[in-house]
Structures are given as structure tokens and as C-alpha cells.
Design an enzyme around this catalytic site. Structure first.
Site, PDB file in Angstrom:
ATOM      1  N   ASP A  88       0.672  -1.271  -0.022  1.00 33.57           N
ATOM      2  CA  ASP A  88      -0.008   0.138  -0.012  1.00 33.57           C
ATOM      3  C   ASP A  88       0.900   1.292  -0.037  1.00 33.57           C
ATOM      4  O   ASP A  88       0.211   2.341   0.373  1.00 33.57           O
ATOM      5  CB  ASP A  88      -0.956  -0.078   1.028  1.00 33.57           C
ATOM      6  CG  ASP A  88      -0.338  -0.017   2.548  1.00 33.57           C
ATOM      7  OD1 ASP A  88       1.039  -0.043   2.538  1.00 33.57           O
ATOM      8  OD2 ASP A  88      -0.825  -0.086   3.596  1.00 33.57           O
ATOM      9  N   CYS A  91       4.668   0.008   3.109  1.00 31.00           N
ATOM     10  CA  CYS A  91       5.245  -1.146   3.408  1.00 31.00           C
ATOM     11  C   CYS A  91       6.525  -1.288   4.153  1.00 31.00           C
ATOM     12  O   CYS A  91       6.719  -2.056   5.192  1.00 31.00           O
ATOM     13  CB  CYS A  91       5.294  -2.283   2.322  1.00 31.00           C
ATOM     14  SG  CYS A  91       5.897  -1.598   0.790  1.00 31.00           S
ATOM     15  N   HIS A 265       7.923  -2.837  -3.364  1.00 30.19           N
ATOM     16  CA  HIS A 265       7.475  -3.412  -2.042  1.00 30.19           C
ATOM     17  C   HIS A 265       8.599  -4.009  -1.118  1.00 30.19           C
ATOM     18  O   HIS A 265       9.671  -4.609  -1.822  1.00 30.19           O
ATOM     19  CB  HIS A 265       6.573  -4.675  -2.563  1.00 30.19           C
ATOM     20  CG  HIS A 265       5.821  -5.105  -1.589  1.00 30.19           C
ATOM     21  ND1 HIS A 265       5.058  -4.572  -0.609  1.00 30.19           N
ATOM     22  CD2 HIS A 265       5.749  -6.343  -0.889  1.00 30.19           C
ATOM     23  CE1 HIS A 265       4.456  -5.401   0.345  1.00 30.19           C
ATOM     24  NE2 HIS A 265       4.869  -6.470  -0.149  1.00 30.19           N
TER      25      HIS A 265
END
Length: 271
Positions: A88, A91, A265
Site C-alpha cells: 500500500d 510497506c 515493495h
């Protein structure tokens, strides 16, 4: 003919209004779609997952995806488990926060050092010009989590706290503020790494403090330095070579937090 002229005059603003309504409807449709996507991500991905066997990564890529399959195999030589975070944009901060607090359950000496630094951090931010009233609730939540660890909470209870949206997001906000504060304190050093002709303060206001903004090297260095917690990131992408690329922040330090980075991520790694 004269009777038709008023109709023609009225048609032009009607067309203009109609286009405006269509644009508005289009914008609302996009926002609704983005909300649905976020809701689907939320349902499928907890903010922080249970600890999983690292081998789950193999299933995320096609068997004939030799680059990633080989790099996962290499990663498996160094790590055994992974804890995933929701993709989101927050992270990095969530992964860092959970990983270090979980480790502090078994390191009372580091816990006391970290608690003292964290307690003083609000005062440091206020002295830099951050408004105490604005940051107080975020700092209180951060300290509450540290005190939860000090009381020897279980990993399950700590995980539950991190999966409470409000608590978890307040922690993320405070870690973002700490990152921003450090970057601005050391602006003479960091200004050389900021692109686009922006000042360090502008960069912080646009790329660090807002929620959901992704993190890069500069964010990691700043947070690691701000809290004196060394972070090792294993970079895994489609670059050549069958190994992941480890990077320790700051260089030469002994890592306390281990993260896996795949484009856009971060997840938590365990030996």
C-alpha cells in the site's frame, strides 16, 4: 426561424455543462475503481502477515521464470522465513516497525536504548518546528507499542496491534515524521541526492510525510540513522546474475532488521 434562435443559443451551454458532468462522472468512476482495488488488496493482504516459509515465494512466479526462481533459491541459502506486508506504499515503514519491535521482545538492552531514543524523538521534532499538538498522538501510539513490547507481549498480540488499521497507520505516520526530521536536520548532506530542483523540505513534504508514498534508499538511510537501527535490504529484481543484492544501511553496520525488496515493495525476512 426567429423562434429557433433561442434554442440554438441554449444548446451551447448545455453541451458545456454536459461535458462537465461527464468528466465528473468519469473521475468518480476512476476513484470508485481505485477504492475497489484497495478493498480487494485489503481483503487479500493483511497489513502484516503471519510468518511463512520462504518457499512460498516460488509459487509467486512461473516455474520457467528462471531469473526469479534462481534468485529465490539463492535467498533460501540465507533466510528461512518471510512475513509479508500489504502493498500500500507504507510497506517499508510497517515492515521496519514490526521487525524491530518483534526482535526487541528478546533483547532487553536494545529495547531500553530504543525506548529512550524514541521518547526523546518528539522533543527533537518539536525543536525543528514540527507542531507538538499535531505529532503528539502519533508519538503516543509509537510509545504505547514500545511499552507493549516492554511488558513482554506475545508476538500474536503485537501482530494484532499492527493489523489494527488505526494503530498501524499512526505508527507509519510517526516513522515518516522521524524520517523527514532526520533528512531536514542533515539537509546539507541529502540535498545532493534529491532530483527535480527541490529543496530537502519540499522533498519531505511531497515524498516522505504523505501516507502511501513509496520509500527508496534515501528514506531507509534516514530512518536507520534517526533511530540508530541498522537495516539490511535484499534487492531482488530482474537484473542479471542469479543472486539477490544485499545492501546494509548505514554501510558497515551490524543489521538488526532484514527486509526483502522487490520492485515497489518490502517484506520482512528471517534467518
Amino acid at each position: 426561424m426567429a423562434a429557433e434562435e433561442p434554442q440554438q443559443q441554449k444548446q451551447e451551454p448545455l453541451g458545456s455543462d454536459s461535458e462537465g458532468v461527464n468528466c465528473l462522472a468519469y473521475d468518480e468512476a476512476i476513484m470508485a475503481q481505485q477504492d475497489r482495488i484497495q478493498q480487494e488488496i485489503a481483503v487479500q493482504n493483511p497489513l502484516v502477515s503471519e510468518r511463512l516459509e520462504l518457499s512460498v515465494l516460488y509459487k509467486e512466479y512461473a516455474e520457467d521464470d528462471n531469473i526469479y526462481q534462481q534468485k529465490i533459491k539463492d535467498l533460501h541459502k540465507k533466510y528461512s522465513y518471510i512475513r509479508k506486508t500489504r502493498p500500500d506504499g507504507n510497506c517499508f515503514y510497517r515492515a521496519f516497525g514490526f521487525s524491530h519491535l518483534e526482535a526487541l521482545l528478546d533483547d532487553s538492552k536494545e529495547l531500553q536504548r530504543f525506548k529512550a531514543v524514541s521518547a526523546k524523538s518528539k522533543e527533537d521534532l518539536v525543536s525543528q518546528g514540527f507542531t507538538e499538538f499535531t505529532i503528539e498522538d502519533f508519538h503516543n501510539t509509537f510509545m504505547d507499542l514500545i511499552e507493549q513490547v516492554e511488558k513482554q507481549t506475545s508476538v500474536a498480540d503485537l501482530l494484532a496491534s499492527f493489523n489494527d488499521q488505526s494503530t498501524s497507520d499512526y505508527l507509519v505516520v510517526y516513522l515518516r515524521l522521524l524520517t523527514s526530521g532526520y533528512l531536514q536536520r542533515e539537509s546539507k548532506f541529502f540535498e545532493h541526492f534529491i532530483e527535480g530542483g527541490r529543496t530537502v523540505k519540499e522533498f519531505c513534504q511531497q515524498e516522505v510525510e504523505p501516507m502511501c508514498k513509496e520509500s527508496d534508499h534515501i528514506h531507509i538511510i534516514a530512518l536507520a540513522q534517526a533511530l540508530s537501527v541498522s537495516i539490511q535490504v535484499e534487492y531482488m529484481d530482474r537484473g542479471e546474475g542469479g543472486t539477490t543484492n544485499p545492501h546494509v544501511f548505514p554501510e558497515g553496520s551490524e543489521p538488526k532488521v532484514y527486509l526483502l525488496y522487490r520492485p515497489g515493495h518490502y517484506d520482512i525476512l528471517y534467518k
